[in-house]
Design an enzyme around this catalytic site. Structure first.
Site, PDB file in Angstrom:
ATOM      1  N   ASP A  78     -41.897 -52.307 -20.158  1.00 20.95           N
ATOM      2  CA  ASP A  78     -40.904 -52.153 -19.099  1.00 20.95           C
ATOM      3  C   ASP A  78     -40.774 -53.461 -18.308  1.00 20.95           C
ATOM      4  O   ASP A  78     -41.700 -54.284 -18.287  1.00 20.95           O
ATOM      5  CB  ASP A  78     -41.326 -51.046 -18.124  1.00 20.95           C
ATOM      6  CG  ASP A  78     -41.346 -49.679 -18.786  1.00 20.95           C
ATOM      7  OD1 ASP A  78     -40.676 -49.508 -19.819  1.00 20.95           O
ATOM      8  OD2 ASP A  78     -42.048 -48.797 -18.248  1.00 20.95           O
TER       9      ASP A  78
HETATM   10  N1  URA Z   1     -45.694 -47.200 -21.007  1.00 19.03           N
HETATM   11  C1  URA Z   1     -44.901 -47.357 -19.922  1.00 19.03           C
HETATM   12  O1  URA Z   1     -44.693 -46.413 -19.162  1.00 19.03           O
HETATM   13  N2  URA Z   1     -44.367 -48.579 -19.707  1.00 19.03           N
HETATM   14  C2  URA Z   1     -44.599 -49.641 -20.505  1.00 19.03           C
HETATM   15  O2  URA Z   1     -44.090 -50.729 -20.242  1.00 19.03           O
HETATM   16  C3  URA Z   1     -45.430 -49.464 -21.619  1.00 19.03           C
HETATM   17  C4  URA Z   1     -45.967 -48.240 -21.850  1.00 19.03           C
END
Ligand code: URA
Length: 246
Positions: free
Chosen positions: A112
């Site tokens: 993310d």
């Molecule tokens: N899980 C999440 O919630 N965000 C990420 O960036 C990676 C795994």
């Protein structure tokens, strides 16, 4: 697994080793600055065997690589995409590399925008496919900070796997560190997976950092925004994945 041998034209060899554009390398060849096995070659169409032959530019040996692999310590604020109209992309962190190489790079899976940590960036589509394939179940470990309190039986709930709305998640390993931090190891890469799983057991994620993929650990001395080149053999070994024929 060793790098494969290719037979390619000298001008392509020079372009692929990032010496310059096709036009620039043709000029270098004409200027007699390129040698193959100690002999000056003036024909850009001359065939080179990538493993067997020694190609030099001004006596500097050039090494051919079929693919490139980097590990990046991704900072928050960058999206895992090649291009984005609004956000900064992780590609901007590779500006020190030749643009010809950066064009061929892409991230393996996604973190993310607000997640930090270990991200593999490569030119190798097969590797990307193998690592991202759900059948491989490569484990990924995240360091998580969260608000609120996790349920007393959070470890057991996550260890069994769970369903949130219509989405199923395979068993995950929760290792508490403090009252508001833990490690979570998952073997899939679903959208917002860690945030959703932690939320399901009572926490609200405030900070997320990926520290490990397979046996590959984010080096402690790799600063945020910095990257490191990895060798093909090492990265395949650490992911425990094997290409057909190797
Ligand atoms: N899980 C999440 O919630 N965000 C990420 O960036 C990676 C795994």
């Amino acid at each position: 697994m060793n790098e494969k041998e290719f037979k390619i034209r000298l001008d392509k060899f020079l372009v692929d080793t990032f010496v310059g554009t096709r036009k620039q390398v043709k000029t270098l060849i004409k200027q007699k600055r390129v040698k193959v096995n100690q002999k000056i070659i003036t024909n850009p169409d001359f065939n080179v065997f990538t493993k067997e032959d020694e190609v030099c530019l001004d006596d500097k040996v050039l090494t051919f690589q079929e693919h490139y692999y980097f590990i990046l310590n991704k900072p928050s604020g960058y999206v895992c995409a090649k291009e984005d109209n609004i956000n900064q992309t992780i590609m901007e962190l590779f500006k020190s590399l030749p643009s010809h190489l950066v064009e061929k790079l892409f991230p393996v899976g996604r973190l993310d925008k607000d997640t930090e940590g270990l991200l593999i960036v490569t030119t190798d589509g097969i590797f990307n496919h193998l690592v991202s394939s759900p059948t491989h179940h490569i484990q990924k470990t995240y360091y998580v900070e969260y608000e609120e309190q996790l349920l007393d039986n959070a470890c057991e709930i996550l260890a069994k796997g769970l369903k949130i709305k219509n989405e199923s998640f395979l068993p995950a390993k929760l290792e508490p560190i403090t009252k508001n931090s833990c490690y979570l190891t998952i073997c899939e890469g679903k959208f917002h997976q860690v945030k959703k799983m932690i939320h399901q057991v009572g926490g609200v994620v405030t900070y997320l950092k990926r520290e490990k993929i397979g046996e590959l650990v984010l080096p402690q001395n790799l600063a945020l925004g910095e990257f490191l080149e990895m060798k093909q053999d090492d990265i395949y070994r650490l992911m425990k994945i094997y290409k057909k024929g190797n």
